[in-house]
Design a protein around this motif. Structure first.
Motif, mmCIF file in Angstrom:
data_model
loop_
_atom_site.group_PDB
_atom_site.id
_atom_site.type_symbol
_atom_site.label_atom_id
_atom_site.label_comp_id
_atom_site.label_asym_id
_atom_site.label_seq_id
_atom_site.Cartn_x
_atom_site.Cartn_y
_atom_site.Cartn_z
ATOM 1 N N ARG A 66 0.874 -1.158 0.000
ATOM 2 C CA ARG A 66 0.000 0.000 0.000
ATOM 3 C C ARG A 66 0.914 1.212 0.000
ATOM 4 N NH1 ARG A 66 -5.223 -0.532 -1.316
ATOM 5 N NH2 ARG A 66 -5.326 1.629 -0.601
ATOM 6 N N ALA A 67 0.853 2.037 -1.038
ATOM 7 C CA ALA A 67 1.708 3.205 -1.175
ATOM 8 C C ALA A 67 0.957 4.456 -0.743
ATOM 9 C CB ALA A 67 2.178 3.345 -2.621
ATOM 10 N N ARG A 68 1.512 5.166 0.235
ATOM 11 C CA ARG A 68 0.896 6.406 0.687
ATOM 12 C C ARG A 68 1.184 7.505 -0.320
ATOM 13 N NH1 ARG A 68 3.591 7.284 5.253
ATOM 14 N NH2 ARG A 68 4.932 8.859 4.333
ATOM 15 N N ILE A 69 0.183 8.260 -0.682
ATOM 16 C CA ILE A 69 0.359 9.362 -1.621
ATOM 17 C C ILE A 69 -0.117 10.653 -0.968
ATOM 18 C CG2 ILE A 69 0.169 7.939 -3.688
ATOM 19 C CD1 ILE A 69 -2.735 8.738 -3.931
ATOM 20 N N GLY A 70 0.489 11.753 -1.369
ATOM 21 C CA GLY A 70 0.051 13.045 -0.847
ATOM 22 C C GLY A 70 0.859 13.549 0.327
ATOM 23 N N GLY A 71 2.027 12.933 0.617
ATOM 24 C CA GLY A 71 2.885 13.446 1.677
ATOM 25 C C GLY A 71 2.774 12.668 2.970
ATOM 26 N N ALA A 72 3.690 13.004 3.898
ATOM 27 C CA ALA A 72 3.823 12.232 5.138
ATOM 28 C C ALA A 72 2.553 12.232 5.980
ATOM 29 C CB ALA A 72 4.988 12.781 5.961
ATOM 30 N N PRO A 127 9.086 4.771 4.206
ATOM 31 C CA PRO A 127 7.928 4.676 5.113
ATOM 32 C C PRO A 127 6.601 4.867 4.394
ATOM 33 C CG PRO A 127 9.029 6.793 5.368
ATOM 34 C CD PRO A 127 9.917 5.951 4.492
ATOM 35 N N ASP A 128 6.667 5.313 3.137
ATOM 36 C CA ASP A 128 5.442 5.482 2.361
ATOM 37 C C ASP A 128 4.896 4.169 1.832
ATOM 38 O OD1 ASP A 128 7.900 5.543 0.801
ATOM 39 O OD2 ASP A 128 6.643 5.948 -0.954
ATOM 40 N N LEU A 129 5.652 3.080 1.980
ATOM 41 C CA LEU A 129 5.227 1.779 1.476
ATOM 42 C C LEU A 129 4.928 0.826 2.628
ATOM 43 C CD1 LEU A 129 7.856 1.175 -1.385
ATOM 44 C CD2 LEU A 129 5.614 2.322 -1.530
ATOM 45 N N ALA A 130 3.756 0.236 2.618
ATOM 46 C CA ALA A 130 3.379 -0.753 3.630
ATOM 47 C C ALA A 130 3.218 -2.102 2.938
ATOM 48 C CB ALA A 130 2.090 -0.358 4.327
ATOM 49 N N PRO A 131 4.160 -3.043 3.146
ATOM 50 C CA PRO A 131 4.077 -4.335 2.461
ATOM 51 C C PRO A 131 2.826 -5.114 2.837
ATOM 52 C CG PRO A 131 6.250 -4.001 3.437
ATOM 53 C CD PRO A 131 5.350 -2.925 3.992
ATOM 54 N N VAL A 132 2.265 -5.773 1.850
ATOM 55 C CA VAL A 132 1.107 -6.635 2.068
ATOM 56 C C VAL A 132 1.543 -8.099 1.983
ATOM 57 C CG1 VAL A 132 -1.212 -7.242 1.270
ATOM 58 C CG2 VAL A 132 -0.421 -4.874 1.123
ATOM 59 N N PHE A 133 2.168 -8.466 0.897
ATOM 60 C CA PHE A 133 2.774 -9.790 0.739
ATOM 61 C C PHE A 133 3.705 -9.731 -0.458
ATOM 62 C CE2 PHE A 133 -1.388 -9.798 -1.331
ATOM 63 C CZ PHE A 133 -1.045 -10.097 -2.644
ATOM 64 N N SER A 134 4.537 -10.765 -0.607
ATOM 65 C CA SER A 134 5.454 -10.822 -1.737
ATOM 66 C C SER A 134 5.475 -12.235 -2.287
ATOM 67 C CB SER A 134 6.859 -10.384 -1.322
ATOM 68 O OG SER A 134 7.378 -11.228 -0.305
ATOM 69 N N PHE A 135 6.032 -12.393 -3.489
ATOM 70 C CA PHE A 135 6.091 -13.710 -4.108
ATOM 71 C C PHE A 135 7.241 -13.778 -5.094
ATOM 72 C CE2 PHE A 135 3.459 -11.114 -6.837
ATOM 73 C CZ PHE A 135 3.793 -11.484 -8.132
ATOM 74 N N ASN A 136 7.677 -14.993 -5.358
ATOM 75 C CA ASN A 136 8.595 -15.300 -6.446
ATOM 76 C C ASN A 136 8.321 -16.730 -6.874
ATOM 77 O OD1 ASN A 136 9.896 -16.915 -4.540
ATOM 78 N ND2 ASN A 136 11.592 -15.498 -4.248
ATOM 79 N N MET A 137 9.206 -17.337 -7.623
ATOM 80 C CA MET A 137 8.970 -18.694 -8.100
ATOM 81 C C MET A 137 8.880 -19.705 -6.954
ATOM 82 S SD MET A 137 8.778 -18.724 -11.453
ATOM 83 C CE MET A 137 9.362 -17.918 -12.959
ATOM 84 N N GLN A 138 9.419 -19.339 -5.796
ATOM 85 C CA GLN A 138 9.409 -20.256 -4.658
ATOM 86 C C GLN A 138 8.063 -20.296 -3.951
ATOM 87 O OE1 GLN A 138 12.665 -18.454 -2.532
ATOM 88 N NE2 GLN A 138 14.189 -19.776 -3.509
ATOM 89 N N GLY A 139 7.261 -19.260 -4.104
ATOM 90 C CA GLY A 139 5.966 -19.232 -3.450
ATOM 91 C C GLY A 139 5.626 -17.864 -2.913
ATOM 92 N N ILE A 140 4.732 -17.829 -1.934
ATOM 93 C CA ILE A 140 4.223 -16.585 -1.364
ATOM 94 C C ILE A 140 4.822 -16.375 0.017
ATOM 95 C CG2 ILE A 140 2.140 -15.393 -0.563
ATOM 96 C CD1 ILE A 140 0.600 -17.011 -2.643
ATOM 97 N N PHE A 141 5.233 -15.122 0.282
ATOM 98 C CA PHE A 141 5.813 -14.742 1.565
ATOM 99 C C PHE A 141 4.880 -13.741 2.224
ATOM 100 C CE2 PHE A 141 9.077 -16.032 -1.307
ATOM 101 C CZ PHE A 141 10.058 -16.667 -0.558
#
Length: 221
Positions: free
Chosen positions: A132-138, A176-190
């Protein structure tokens, strides 16, 4: 990507990666496909990509990250799938992105990911990360769904973030403007800060469709 679709994308990623051992690119084949499907300008774009990859092969890995990030951020114009492909959600191959010269955040990430894999960067160092990317400043509470490419020098390292919204590569701790939700690659979901994939993925989705198109374009298994 169409930002209103975050919830739907979150469910769809459970269907993402259907196998997919990555081989190398057959650049001659890719050039032929680009010429036939998109024309001379697309073939020349593939030539430029090939020349760049050759020039990057012997660089240190961190320099390869910088070159790849700069290459696609400069050459590709951001545009929604509906504008580029006439579809609400289309996962373009690197060839397609280069040919059109435009793509959404997912397309930047896939192009960077496959180029780095072509350069020999290990699979376990790269993850495609929904945030989730925050837009519009801190002080803003407005966010939008976004995807970035994360690079892990070691499994428990703070990842470096390759992003089409920001020119330079920065550690995740400096975003700090980015809040990770999940990630993935060929190995699977993190999920969260996990260093191991929480589950393998074995069902067909847009990821498999993209890989099949890439195989037809010249990706060798």
């Amino acid at each position: 990507m169409a930002y209103r679709r975050l919830a739907a994308v979150g469910g769809a990623v459970i269907l993402l990666i259907a196998g997919g051992a990555r081989g190398g690119f057959d650049m001659d084949r890719m050039r032929q496909v680009a010429q036939l499907r998109f024309g001379t300008a697309a073939a020349e774009a593939v030539d430029g990509w090939r020349s760049a990859v050759v020039s990057w092969r012997d660089l240190p890995e961190e320099a390869q990250l910088q070159r790849v990030n700069e290459f696609f951020n400069r050459r590709i114009r951001f545009a929604e799938d509906s504008q580029v492909w006439g579809q609400t959600d289309y996962w373009a191959t690197p060839l397609e992105v280069l040919a059109r010269g435009a793509g959404d955040c997912e397309d930047y990430v896939f192009a960077k990911y496959f180029t780095l894999r072509e350069l020999g960067v290990a699979e376990d160092r790269l993850r495609m990360t929904y945030v989730r990317a925050r837009i519009g400043g801190a002080g803003s509470s407005v966010t939008q769904a976004h995807m970035v490419l994360s690079y892990y020098a070691t499994p428990d390292a703070v990842p470096l973030v390759l992003d089409n919204l920001v020119t330079g590569i920065r550690p995740a701790s400096a975003r700090p403007d980015l809040a990770p939700v999940f990630s993935f690659n060929m190995q699977g979901i993190f999920v969260g800060g996990a260093t191991q994939a929480s589950q393998p993925v074995d069902r067909v989705s847009r990821w498999r469709e993209m890989l099949l198109r890439m195989n037809a374009e010249g990706l060798r298994d």
